[in-house]
Design an enzyme around this catalytic site. Structure first.
Site, PDB file in Angstrom:
ATOM      1  N   GLN A  59     -10.757   9.410  13.110  1.00 17.62           N
ATOM      2  CA  GLN A  59     -11.283   8.695  14.261  1.00 17.62           C
ATOM      3  C   GLN A  59     -10.168   8.336  15.236  1.00 17.62           C
ATOM      4  O   GLN A  59      -9.151   7.779  14.842  1.00 17.62           O
ATOM      5  CB  GLN A  59     -11.954   7.403  13.804  1.00 17.62           C
ATOM      6  CG  GLN A  59     -12.458   6.561  14.954  1.00 17.62           C
ATOM      7  CD  GLN A  59     -13.468   5.539  14.490  1.00 17.62           C
ATOM      8  OE1 GLN A  59     -13.118   4.482  14.002  1.00 17.62           O
ATOM      9  NE2 GLN A  59     -14.739   5.879  14.627  1.00 17.62           N
TER      10      GLN A  59
ATOM     11  N   GLY B 261      -8.997  -3.363  -2.290  1.00 11.59           N
ATOM     12  CA  GLY B 261      -8.262  -3.610  -3.527  1.00 11.59           C
ATOM     13  C   GLY B 261      -8.424  -5.046  -3.979  1.00 11.59           C
ATOM     14  O   GLY B 261      -8.667  -5.330  -5.151  1.00 11.59           O
TER      15      GLY B 261
ATOM     16  N   GLU C 176     -12.827  -2.971  19.946  1.00 14.90           N
ATOM     17  CA  GLU C 176     -14.071  -2.625  20.606  1.00 14.90           C
ATOM     18  C   GLU C 176     -14.853  -3.892  20.964  1.00 14.90           C
ATOM     19  O   GLU C 176     -15.730  -3.874  21.823  1.00 14.90           O
ATOM     20  CB  GLU C 176     -14.876  -1.777  19.614  1.00 14.90           C
ATOM     21  CG  GLU C 176     -16.024  -1.023  20.157  1.00 14.90           C
ATOM     22  CD  GLU C 176     -16.502  -0.011  19.113  1.00 14.90           C
ATOM     23  OE1 GLU C 176     -15.689   0.795  18.635  1.00 14.90           O
ATOM     24  OE2 GLU C 176     -17.691  -0.046  18.775  1.00 14.90           O
TER      25      GLU C 176
ATOM     26  N   HIS D  98      -9.527   5.894  18.080  1.00 13.16           N
ATOM     27  CA  HIS D  98     -10.105   4.687  18.665  1.00 13.16           C
ATOM     28  C   HIS D  98      -9.941   4.767  20.171  1.00 13.16           C
ATOM     29  O   HIS D  98      -8.856   5.086  20.659  1.00 13.16           O
ATOM     30  CB  HIS D  98      -9.405   3.442  18.116  1.00 13.16           C
ATOM     31  CG  HIS D  98     -10.158   2.176  18.394  1.00 13.16           C
ATOM     32  ND1 HIS D  98     -10.267   1.659  19.657  1.00 13.16           N
ATOM     33  CD2 HIS D  98     -10.853   1.345  17.582  1.00 13.16           C
ATOM     34  CE1 HIS D  98     -10.996   0.541  19.608  1.00 13.16           C
ATOM     35  NE2 HIS D  98     -11.356   0.336  18.353  1.00 13.16           N
TER      36      HIS D  98
ATOM     37  N   LEU E  12      -3.785  -1.572  18.732  1.00 14.30           N
ATOM     38  CA  LEU E  12      -5.241  -1.581  18.878  1.00 14.30           C
ATOM     39  C   LEU E  12      -5.752  -2.683  19.801  1.00 14.30           C
ATOM     40  O   LEU E  12      -5.298  -3.813  19.759  1.00 14.30           O
ATOM     41  CB  LEU E  12      -5.862  -1.772  17.486  1.00 14.30           C
ATOM     42  CG  LEU E  12      -7.377  -1.944  17.406  1.00 14.30           C
ATOM     43  CD1 LEU E  12      -8.080  -0.654  17.780  1.00 14.30           C
ATOM     44  CD2 LEU E  12      -7.791  -2.379  16.007  1.00 14.30           C
TER      45      LEU E  12
ATOM     46  N   PHE F 216     -21.451  -4.258  19.039  1.00 12.04           N
ATOM     47  CA  PHE F 216     -20.356  -3.316  18.796  1.00 12.04           C
ATOM     48  C   PHE F 216     -20.863  -1.900  19.016  1.00 12.04           C
ATOM     49  O   PHE F 216     -22.073  -1.652  18.958  1.00 12.04           O
ATOM     50  CB  PHE F 216     -19.846  -3.471  17.363  1.00 12.04           C
ATOM     51  CG  PHE F 216     -18.385  -3.806  17.280  1.00 12.04           C
ATOM     52  CD1 PHE F 216     -17.947  -5.095  17.523  1.00 12.04           C
ATOM     53  CD2 PHE F 216     -17.448  -2.831  16.953  1.00 12.04           C
ATOM     54  CE1 PHE F 216     -16.601  -5.403  17.442  1.00 12.04           C
ATOM     55  CE2 PHE F 216     -16.101  -3.141  16.877  1.00 12.04           C
ATOM     56  CZ  PHE F 216     -15.672  -4.417  17.112  1.00 12.04           C
TER      57      PHE F 216
ATOM     58  N   HIS G  50      -6.851   6.236  14.547  1.00  9.00           N
ATOM     59  CA  HIS G  50      -7.186   4.915  14.047  1.00  9.00           C
ATOM     60  C   HIS G  50      -7.657   4.901  12.599  1.00  9.00           C
ATOM     61  O   HIS G  50      -7.310   4.021  11.832  1.00  9.00           O
ATOM     62  CB  HIS G  50      -8.288   4.332  14.943  1.00  9.00           C
ATOM     63  CG  HIS G  50      -8.720   2.953  14.595  1.00  9.00           C
ATOM     64  ND1 HIS G  50      -7.833   1.899  14.527  1.00  9.00           N
ATOM     65  CD2 HIS G  50      -9.933   2.433  14.291  1.00  9.00           C
ATOM     66  CE1 HIS G  50      -8.498   0.789  14.213  1.00  9.00           C
ATOM     67  NE2 HIS G  50      -9.764   1.087  14.039  1.00  9.00           N
TER      68      HIS G  50
ATOM     69  N   ARG H 291     -16.952   7.067  12.057  1.00  6.32           N
ATOM     70  CA  ARG H 291     -17.291   5.738  11.576  1.00  6.32           C
ATOM     71  C   ARG H 291     -17.691   4.827  12.730  1.00  6.32           C
ATOM     72  O   ARG H 291     -17.118   4.911  13.815  1.00  6.32           O
ATOM     73  CB  ARG H 291     -16.083   5.123  10.851  1.00  6.32           C
ATOM     74  CG  ARG H 291     -16.278   3.686  10.468  1.00  6.32           C
ATOM     75  CD  ARG H 291     -15.136   3.149   9.649  1.00  6.32           C
ATOM     76  NE  ARG H 291     -13.894   2.967  10.389  1.00  6.32           N
ATOM     77  CZ  ARG H 291     -13.650   1.936  11.210  1.00  6.32           C
ATOM     78  NH1 ARG H 291     -14.566   1.019  11.438  1.00  6.32           N
ATOM     79  NH2 ARG H 291     -12.490   1.839  11.814  1.00  6.32           N
TER      80      ARG H 291
ATOM     81  N   ALA I 256      -3.392  -3.669  -2.181  1.00 10.95           N
ATOM     82  CA  ALA I 256      -3.928  -5.029  -2.079  1.00 10.95           C
ATOM     83  C   ALA I 256      -4.407  -5.308  -0.669  1.00 10.95           C
ATOM     84  O   ALA I 256      -4.128  -6.344  -0.087  1.00 10.95           O
ATOM     85  CB  ALA I 256      -2.877  -6.044  -2.511  1.00 10.95           C
ATOM     86  N   GLY I 257      -5.144  -4.362  -0.110  1.00  5.61           N
ATOM     87  CA  GLY I 257      -5.831  -4.625   1.156  1.00  5.61           C
ATOM     88  C   GLY I 257      -7.209  -5.176   0.847  1.00  5.61           C
ATOM     89  O   GLY I 257      -7.455  -5.687  -0.253  1.00  5.61           O
ATOM     90  N   GLY I 258      -8.117  -5.044   1.782  1.00 12.66           N
ATOM     91  CA  GLY I 258      -9.453  -5.610   1.604  1.00 12.66           C
ATOM     92  C   GLY I 258     -10.171  -5.090   0.367  1.00 12.66           C
ATOM     93  O   GLY I 258     -10.661  -5.874  -0.456  1.00 12.66           O
TER      94      GLY I 258
ATOM     95  N   ASP J   2      -0.746   7.055   0.435  1.00 13.50           N
ATOM     96  CA  ASP J   2      -0.159   7.184  -0.900  1.00 13.50           C
ATOM     97  C   ASP J   2      -1.202   7.557  -1.953  1.00 13.50           C
ATOM     98  O   ASP J   2      -0.939   8.383  -2.827  1.00 13.50           O
ATOM     99  CB  ASP J   2       0.543   5.880  -1.293  1.00 13.50           C
ATOM    100  CG  ASP J   2       1.660   5.529  -0.311  1.00 13.50           C
ATOM    101  OD1 ASP J   2       2.121   6.449   0.397  1.00 13.50           O
ATOM    102  OD2 ASP J   2       2.058   4.357  -0.245  1.00 13.50           O
TER     103      ASP J   2
ATOM    104  N   ARG K  24     -17.565   5.671  18.717  1.00 16.72           N
ATOM    105  CA  ARG K  24     -16.173   5.866  19.127  1.00 16.72           C
ATOM    106  C   ARG K  24     -15.828   7.304  19.472  1.00 16.72           C
ATOM    107  O   ARG K  24     -15.054   7.553  20.403  1.00 16.72           O
ATOM    108  CB  ARG K  24     -15.246   5.358  18.026  1.00 16.72           C
ATOM    109  CG  ARG K  24     -15.245   3.856  17.971  1.00 16.72           C
ATOM    110  CD  ARG K  24     -14.383   3.338  16.853  1.00 16.72           C
ATOM    111  NE  ARG K  24     -14.403   1.876  16.869  1.00 16.72           N
ATOM    112  CZ  ARG K  24     -13.928   1.120  15.891  1.00 16.72           C
ATOM    113  NH1 ARG K  24     -13.390   1.679  14.828  1.00 16.72           N
ATOM    114  NH2 ARG K  24     -13.978  -0.199  15.977  1.00 16.72           N
TER     115      ARG K  24
END
Lengths: 588, 115, 231
Positions: free
Chosen positions: A240, A19, A255, A242, A252, A119, A353, A398, A15-17, A221, A286
């Site tokens: 990556q 999901g 950037e 960072h 973190l 960025f 990262h 990325r 249930a992150g972004g 997982d 990066r």
């Protein structure tokens, strides 16, 4: 032992972004959807993203998706699939505007439009100069985004299974995925959640490194589940680092600090990025910045008494800008580095990262595997989105702010694909194979019965140290070969671990043991894939092959758990509607 | 069984505002009373009695008592809401407090106009 | 370093107890969470929640020497030994430092935490001036760690009826958003002697908020709006 079973149209694992963006599509389409998460949704690691989400809104200066696409292809060191990259960059404006309509508290320009900042690696007119493309909510963009998505899901009455850990995929003899076996952490009960569609959105696995910006829960997982189910992992050698993790703590520092005008200094006070990237300097991509920093440190120009870090200077921005645009950074610097950036530079080092590789998918979010005839085929019932997937839009490196965009675009796309696929074959649930869940129960039974062995903490620490030493910013042939041997040994050791806690209720020792299995798959795939790739590309830098080798290595790695086998597949150089960006030398 | 919840009683702000307004009234009254007493030529029975025979004094005091009772009602009700979980018991206590406060009010008027 | 930690596993223990740990720390262990992870290395039966370890996910809220804090941004050197750690007060305990937060989230959900605006969305973003956007500062940063609500006596007594500081802070975050058109409904929802008016402005919430937010100020603003609307 019979396992309890529940049925759904779709299951979203994580249930992150990505999901939650997918769940939103599914819930609003009135499907029966279950979203499983190890933590309460707003605690997912998307919450820690800081600087922004990229979209060529052109709010502050001219911009368009072609430039964004070029930057992303170049940033990927030409390993990204250009069909997917075009898809993502074209969709960016739509998904970011949508998010704003959901209530995302973006910062604003004087004209009321979304605030955008420069960025790393994002340029106007194909590399001419930095462009303002990162849409930001101060330096808490991920937090604002994750909460907004959760809130929108509350509105859509999405059903969440909070503090449930998915353990394994269920596949039948045809290879179709029929759901997952999951553990309810509070009760210790194991259940089969059956579904016509299963979306893996489990995020990254940055916890395979000792120094990482990632949360404790980022244990790969989904990668472990996929690998155990016979699905290959793609491009796992690309991790990556960072440039700006707080030295010692790993936390973190966005950037966005450099986007707002901060820059890096070595111990002589030299702004060394001018030497490495004359055009965009500190806003190079990066991999370039991290390598430059590591080179400075290696060549004795690091700051501090051991010369082991670089300084990030931003005091010249003034307290007002820092408090308005980078308030979280000031908080973190004070807490974790004991410096107030309004007066002093922050000590930083390149820190693990983000994982560019993952479960191979197409740009509709369907998981794809080799069909054995030189092409590829989808795995029926299985989808993946976000950091755990490899679409591949990030290729070998990325760009900052493209991860939050990835979540939105491919979270939404996979949701839409699931809806379309379910409509196309609106059959009932398939029968579960007789042995569904057996392998999972065997893993749990081993943990319950083991009375001696190594601790999870010890094996985990060795795994992280091995990755850090043998597969870091700079990679050496001997180190990698040794790393492969050590990781294979650690994989064996992980089968002989032991936990003292055998109780049922919220047994976090058991959860950590199960997570270790996933870390092992991730680390092993990384080390083996890295050892095999005899070139330097993006985040993968080998001392014995310093150059990119497009003749032999312009291809994606596929690692299979079975026998640690490697396979390769071509990079999709053909975009959907525009001309290809042909590989060329990468200078910033 | 799904627990249905009914929310938004559409009151609360009156009590909250009342407590603030009555507090101001009581403060002003107290200050004025002190000033008046200090200004008395002598603090003896005659002057004291004369003071309380002035209608203004009596009506001001009634206003004060009224404020005090309302203030107390809101305050005590708040305490009951905080700590008394049983609705029945709370209702009984409310009634007792109201009766007591009304009695105090009547008693205050009797004192003011009684002698 | 000496710790006294609340332990309770319903599977094993008849009743809760305090367990003492005397654990040598590494020089890299700077935050309280580092120490807890170190303790768990020695005793894997000790359970607590944690994730981001940088104070943004809100997992590791707990009561440390009597004050609610996030373990990951509490420097070990800032707290007095022996360090007494208990779960957040006022919520049912599942195990050790892990509490059942259902009631807390139920209250958060009850304020309908999403921008309500049923007008057809424009093609591009809805406009909002920087000044209007600034109104959301000090509100949207909440991480739902529950330090505030579980430090509030009114929430201890009436967790089922009082929204609590976190929920009310979020309620005002949506009221303050110029894009949200449901202020009236939101005030109706909260105009209740229990839902909002259990707040007696004692400011425990602001005192413990690890993000430096001030729920009491937000509650005052909601109340002011209610009074203004009525008068």
């Amino acid at each position: 032992m019979a396992i309890a079973k529940r049925q759904f149209d779709a299951i979203v694992v994580g249930a992150g972004g990505s999901g939650m963006r997918a769940a939103l599509e599914l819930a609003e389409a009135n499907l029966r959807v279950a979203v499983l998460s190890k933590v309460f949704p707003t605690r997912s690691h998307t919450v820690a993203a800081q600087g922004g989400v990229s979209a060529s809104l052109g709010n502050d200066e001219p911009d368009n998706w072609h430039w964004h696409m070029y930057d992303t292809v170049k940033g990927s060191d030409y390993l990204g699939d250009q069909d997917a990259i075009e898809f993502m960059c074209r969709k960016a404006v739509e998904v970011v505007v949508e998010l704003e309509h959901y209530g995302m508290p973006f910062d604003r320009l004087d004209n009321g439009k979304i605030y955008q900042r420069p960025f790393g690696g994002h340029t106007s007119n194909y590399g001419e100069r930095p462009v303002k493309r990162a849409c930001a909510a101060a330096d808490r963009t991920g937090h604002a985004m994750l909460h907004t998505l959760y809130q929108r899901n509350v509105r859509a009455h999405t059903q969440f299974f909070v503090e449930w850990m998915a353990l394994d995929l269920i596949r039948n003899s045809e290879g179709d995925v029929l759901g997952v076996v999951a553990l309810e952490m509070e009760t210790g009960e194991v259940m089969i959640l059956q579904a016509k569609a299963t979306l893996l959105a489990t995020g990254g696995a940055g916890r395979i490194y000792a120094a990482s910006t990632n949360a404790f829960i980022n244990t790969g997982d989904g990668l472990g589940m996929a690998a155990r189910a016979g699905i290959p992992l793609e491009d796992m050698e690309f991790w990556q680092f960072h440039p700006t993790g707080v030295a010692g703590a790993g936390v973190l520092i966005t950037e966005g600090v450099r986007g707002e005008g901060g820059f890096l200094l070595n111990k002589n006070g030299e702004r060394f990025m001018e030497r490495y990237a004359p055009t965009v300097k500190d806003l190079a991509s990066r991999d370039v910045v991290s390598r430059a920093m590591a080179t400075e440190i290696k060549e004795g120009r690091g700051a501090g008494k051991d010369g082991d870090y670089i300084l990030l200077k931003l005091d010249h921005l003034g307290a007002e800008v820092i408090d308005k645009r980078l308030p979280g950074i000031r908080e973190i610097a004070k807490k974790f580095a004991n410096v107030d950036p309004v007066t002093d530079p922050i000590p930083v080092v390149p820190t693990c990262h983000y994982q560019m590789g993952g479960i191979p998918t197409n740009y509709q979010g369907q998981v794809v595997v080799p069909d054995g005839r030189g092409g590829e085929t989808t795995v029926r019932g299985l989808y993946a989105a976000g950091e755990c997937s490899c679409v591949s839009v990030h290729g070998a490196n990325r760009l900052g702010t493209n991860s939050l965009l990835d979540l939105l675009v491919f979270g939404k796309a996979s949701g839409e694909t699931i809806i379309a696929d379910l409509e196309a074959n609106s059959g009932s649930q398939q029968d579960l194979p007789k042995d569904a869940g057996d392998a999972t129960l065997a893993r749990l039974a081993r943990l319950d019965s083991a009375t001696s062995g190594e601790t999870i903490a010890r094996v985990g620490a060795d795994l992280r140290r091995t990755m850090q030493l043998h597969c870091g910013v700079f990679r050496f042939p001997d180190g990698l070969a040794e790393g492969v041997r050590m990781m294979k040994d650690i994989a064996l050791r992980s089968q002989r671990t032991f936990i003292k806690d055998k109780s049922r209720v919220f047994n976090t020792a058991r959860v950590e043991a199960l997570e270790l299995d996933n870390l092992v798959e991730t680390a092993l795939s990384t080390m083996i894939s890295a050892d095999a790739r005899k070139e330097s590309r993006g985040a993968h830098d080998r001392s014995d092959h310093h150059e990119r080798d497009d003749v032999n290595w312009l291809k994606h790695t596929l690692w299979f758990k079975e026998g640690n086998r490697l396979d390769y597949k071509p990079v999709k150089l053909k975009p959907l509607s525009v001309e290809s960006f042909e590989p060329k030398a990468r200078v910033y | 069984m799904v627990g249905r919840e009914v929310i938004g009683a559409h009151y609360g702000w009156r009590g909250w505002l009342m407590q603030r307004v009555t507090a101001v009234v009581m403060l002003v009254y107290t200050l004025l009373l002190l000033a008046t007493i200090l200004k008395l030529p002598a603090l003896d029975y005659e002057h004291w009695k004369a003071l309380w025979e002035r209608p203004l004094m009596r009506y001001a005091t009634v206003l004060f008592v009224l404020s005090l009772l309302l203030h107390a009602w809101v305050g005590v009700r708040n305490i009951f809401m905080d700590y008394i979980q049983s609705t029945g018991l709370r209702l009984v206590l409310y009634v007792l407090v109201i009766l007591a406060l009304v009695a105090y009010g009547v008693w205050a008027v009797q004192i003011l106009w009684g002698a | 370093m000496r710790f006294s930690i609340y332990r309770y596993n319903p599977d094993v223990d008849a009743k809760p107890r305090m367990q003492d740990y005397d654990i040598p720390l590494e020089p890299t262990d700077r935050m309280l969470l580092d120490a807890l992870v170190r303790i768990k290395e020695h005793d894997d039966t000790f359970s607590f929640r944690r994730s981001c370890r940088e104070g943004v996910c809100g997992s590791d809220a707990m009561n440390v020497n009597g004050k609610n804090r996030l373990a990951c941004i509490t420097k070990i050197t800032e707290i007095k030994e022996p360090i007494v750690i208990r779960p957040l007060p006022g919520l049912p305990i599942i195990r050790d430092l892990i509490v059942d937060m259902s009631q807390f989230f139920k209250q958060y959900h009850s304020i309908e935490p999403y921008v309500k605006n049923e007008t057809p969305p424009p093609e591009r973003e809805r406009l909002q001036s920087p000044e209007d956007r600034d109104e959301l500062n000090g509100l949207y940063e909440c991480i739902l760690c529950a330090c505030c609500s579980t430090a509030c006596p009114s929430f201890w007594w009436n967790p089922d009826k009082f929204v609590g500081p976190a929920g009310l802070l979020w309620a005002y975050r949506f009221i303050a958003d110029t894009r949200d058109l449901a202020t009236n409904d939101r005030l109706d929802n909260l105009e209740d002697p229990y839902r909002l008016f259990r707040c007696h402005s004692i400011m425990n919430c602001a005192d413990v908020c690890p993000k430096g937010l001030n729920p009491t100020a937000a509650i005052n603003k909601i109340r002011d709006l209610m009074v203004k609307r009525a008068l």
